[in-house]
Structure formats: C-alpha cells, structure tokens
Write a protein that holds these residues in place. Structure first.
Motif, PDB file in Angstrom:
ATOM      1  N   ARG A   1       0.829  -1.196   0.000  1.00  0.00           N
ATOM      2  CA  ARG A   1       0.000   0.000   0.000  1.00  0.00           C
ATOM      3  C   ARG A   1       0.867   1.250   0.000  1.00  0.00           C
ATOM      4  N   ARG A   2       1.953   1.247   0.795  1.00  0.00           N
ATOM      5  CA  ARG A   2       2.835   2.407   0.829  1.00  0.00           C
ATOM      6  C   ARG A   2       3.498   2.612  -0.522  1.00  0.00           C
ATOM      7  N   LYS A   3       3.921   1.521  -1.165  1.00  0.00           N
ATOM      8  CA  LYS A   3       4.542   1.641  -2.485  1.00  0.00           C
ATOM      9  C   LYS A   3       3.569   2.255  -3.476  1.00  0.00           C
ATOM     10  N   ARG A   4       2.309   1.815  -3.451  1.00  0.00           N
ATOM     11  CA  ARG A   4       1.304   2.364  -4.350  1.00  0.00           C
ATOM     12  C   ARG A   4       1.061   3.833  -4.049  1.00  0.00           C
ATOM     13  N   ASP A   5       0.929   4.176  -2.747  1.00  0.00           N
ATOM     14  CA  ASP A   5       0.599   5.542  -2.369  1.00  0.00           C
ATOM     15  C   ASP A   5       1.704   6.517  -2.745  1.00  0.00           C
ATOM     16  N   MET A   6       2.958   6.081  -2.760  1.00  0.00           N
ATOM     17  CA  MET A   6       4.056   6.970  -3.092  1.00  0.00           C
ATOM     18  C   MET A   6       4.447   6.878  -4.558  1.00  0.00           C
ATOM     19  N   GLU A   7       3.582   6.327  -5.388  1.00  0.00           N
ATOM     20  CA  GLU A   7       3.819   6.348  -6.832  1.00  0.00           C
ATOM     21  C   GLU A   7       3.405   7.705  -7.374  1.00  0.00           C
ATOM     22  N   LEU A   8       4.258   8.696  -7.100  1.00  0.00           N
ATOM     23  CA  LEU A   8       3.995  10.073  -7.471  1.00  0.00           C
ATOM     24  C   LEU A   8       4.970  10.491  -8.568  1.00  0.00           C
ATOM     25  N   ASP A   9       4.711  11.637  -9.163  1.00  0.00           N
ATOM     26  CA  ASP A   9       5.546  12.157 -10.242  1.00  0.00           C
ATOM     27  C   ASP A   9       6.843  12.695  -9.652  1.00  0.00           C
ATOM     28  N   ARG A  10       7.880  11.893  -9.709  1.00  0.00           N
ATOM     29  CA  ARG A  10       9.139  12.239  -9.064  1.00  0.00           C
ATOM     30  C   ARG A  10       9.773  13.487  -9.686  1.00  0.00           C
ATOM     31  N   GLN A  11       9.694  13.610 -11.009  1.00  0.00           N
ATOM     32  CA  GLN A  11      10.294  14.776 -11.656  1.00  0.00           C
ATOM     33  C   GLN A  11       9.582  16.062 -11.228  1.00  0.00           C
ATOM     34  N   GLU A  12       8.258  15.996 -11.102  1.00  0.00           N
ATOM     35  CA  GLU A  12       7.506  17.156 -10.642  1.00  0.00           C
ATOM     36  C   GLU A  12       7.881  17.501  -9.200  1.00  0.00           C
ATOM     37  N   ILE A  13       8.039  16.490  -8.362  1.00  0.00           N
ATOM     38  CA  ILE A  13       8.436  16.732  -6.979  1.00  0.00           C
ATOM     39  C   ILE A  13       9.811  17.390  -6.922  1.00  0.00           C
ATOM     40  N   LYS A  14      10.736  16.937  -7.751  1.00  0.00           N
ATOM     41  CA  LYS A  14      12.061  17.557  -7.791  1.00  0.00           C
ATOM     42  C   LYS A  14      11.985  19.016  -8.222  1.00  0.00           C
ATOM     43  N   ARG A  15      11.191  19.304  -9.253  1.00  0.00           N
ATOM     44  CA  ARG A  15      11.046  20.692  -9.702  1.00  0.00           C
ATOM     45  C   ARG A  15      10.452  21.569  -8.601  1.00  0.00           C
ATOM     46  N   GLU A  16       9.402  21.054  -7.937  1.00  0.00           N
ATOM     47  CA  GLU A  16       8.762  21.839  -6.881  1.00  0.00           C
ATOM     48  C   GLU A  16       9.683  22.003  -5.676  1.00  0.00           C
ATOM     49  N   THR A  17      10.477  20.990  -5.368  1.00  0.00           N
ATOM     50  CA  THR A  17      11.441  21.100  -4.268  1.00  0.00           C
ATOM     51  C   THR A  17      12.430  22.215  -4.554  1.00  0.00           C
ATOM     52  N   ARG A  18      12.936  22.276  -5.772  1.00  0.00           N
ATOM     53  CA  ARG A  18      13.860  23.356  -6.136  1.00  0.00           C
ATOM     54  C   ARG A  18      13.173  24.715  -5.996  1.00  0.00           C
TER      55      ARG A  18
END
Length: 228
Positions: free
Chosen positions: A6-23
């Motif tokens: 369930r945790r693996k499914r829930d964290m299937e997020l757009d990693r590239q978008e997260i990196k851009r937003e983190t920056r």
C-alpha cells in the motif's frame, strides 16, 4: 494488500515534478542546482518515499450560496469569504478534502534539525512538494469519478487562502473525522499536525469550469476569477 504494498502504491507520485517543486520551494526558481544540491534533493526524496504513509479523505456536502452576500453555508461551516465565493460560483455541492503524509515526515525533519540543518531544510521543501503531488493525484482521481456522474470540479481552495478563515479548518476536519481516521489534529493556533497535511474544499458544478484541477499555481490565466 500488505502495508508495504500500500505504501509503495501511495508513493507512486511524479518524481520529476516533486524535484522541480522542491527546487522552487528552496528558492532556485529556474536556476540550475549544483551537483551536491541535486544529490541531496534526490536522497531526501528517497528517504521521504520510504517513510511517508500518505492518506486521504473526502466527503460530499450540501452547499448554499445566499444571493447578494459573500456567505457560504455547508454541513461543516458557515462563513463569509468573497475569495471562496468567487471560486464556488455556479456550484451546487461541495467536497471536503483532507490529506496527510503522516507523522513520519515530521519526525524525520525534526531529527535532522538536531544534527544537520541543511538536510532538514531540503526535507521540508521535498515534503511540501510531496503532499502537493499527492493532493494533485487524488484531485485527478476525483475529477474523473465526478465527471462520469456529470459533475465538474473547481480548483481546491484551502482555509487561509485570501479571506477564507482558518477557523473553518475545525469544521472540515470534524466533518471528515480526520483525527480518528487519518490522524490529522489541530493546534490551538489552528495549525495542523502532522504539519505536512492539507485541508481544502472543492466546488462541484454541473457547468464545466475553465481552470485546472491542480489549482491556480498551475494555471496560466492570470485574470481568472478563480485565481488565488
């Protein structure tokens, strides 16, 4: 399904978008990050993906918008807000929305605040990007479900934006039973715990909207009445 699955499914997020937003949260804007910063961003996202347990709730409610005023009446709160009223024009129903990354993200950030502040700052930014990405994903799911039923969603709008009072957090969390169901509580100053949590309302209309479901940060229409 196991908790790990369930945790693996829930964290299937757009990693590239997260990196851009983190920056962006770190203040880089469109500037390039150096190799060391990029490596830290990557490792912080990895650590958050391992520890976070994102959870989500929604509940549909009645909505009354009395004519000639900024008043908004729902099952959870009654308030006046001209900003939210613009967002809800043409809506007949409303969704209460709550999401959290869980307490793990707060505990991780607090640990690094004691031993490595630079990493704690990157974790703060990455966690903020993660909760927004999670909310966007759930918005997309809800949008598809409601459009099949003939309803069109307005952008989510959170207490604290514009003149939408933070006091309404109490009613939204109460209506969702968020404390009991996903562990979101409020401090005396109306801040949520865990801190990487979001509450919002989403208008439902029979009329298609003209703004993206992700919210006004993702919308290029700067003169839109729905813009935050």
């Amino acid at each position: 399904m196991t908790d790990g699955d369930r945790r693996k499914r829930d964290m299937e997020l757009d990693r590239q978008e997260i990196k851009r937003e983190t920056r962006r949260y770190l203040g880089y804007g469109k500037r390039e990050t150096d190799a060391a910063t990029e490596e830290m961003i990557e490792s912080c996202i990895d650590e958050l993906f391992r520890i976070c347990t994102p959870r989500f709730l929604e509940r549909e409610s009645s909505l009354t918008l009395p004519e000639g005023s900024a008043e908004i009446i729902t099952d959870a709160f009654q308030t006046e807000s001209r900003n939210l009223r613009k967002n809800l024009e043409g809506c007949e129903r409303i969704l209460f929305f709550g999401a959290t990354l869980g307490a793990g993200a707060d505990l991780l950030i607090q640990r690094y605040e004691r031993i490595r502040m630079s990493r704690a700052l990157v974790l703060q930014a990455a966690a903020a990007a993660c909760i927004e990405a999670f909310c966007d994903r759930e918005n997309d799911r809800l949008k598809a479900e409601y459009e099949q039923k003939g309803w069109y969603m307005r952008p989510r709008f959170s207490p604290g934006y514009g003149d939408f009072s933070l006091e309404c957090q109490k009613g939204i969390l109460g209506a969702l039973e968020a404390g009991k169901r996903i562990g979101i509580t409020l401090t005396d100053s109306l801040l949520m715990a865990p801190s990487k949590s979001v509450t919002a309302v989403i208008g439902l209309s029979r009329i298609p909207g003209h703004c993206t479901v992700k919210g006004c940060e993702a919308c290029g229409k700067s003169d839109c009445a729905y813009r935050r």
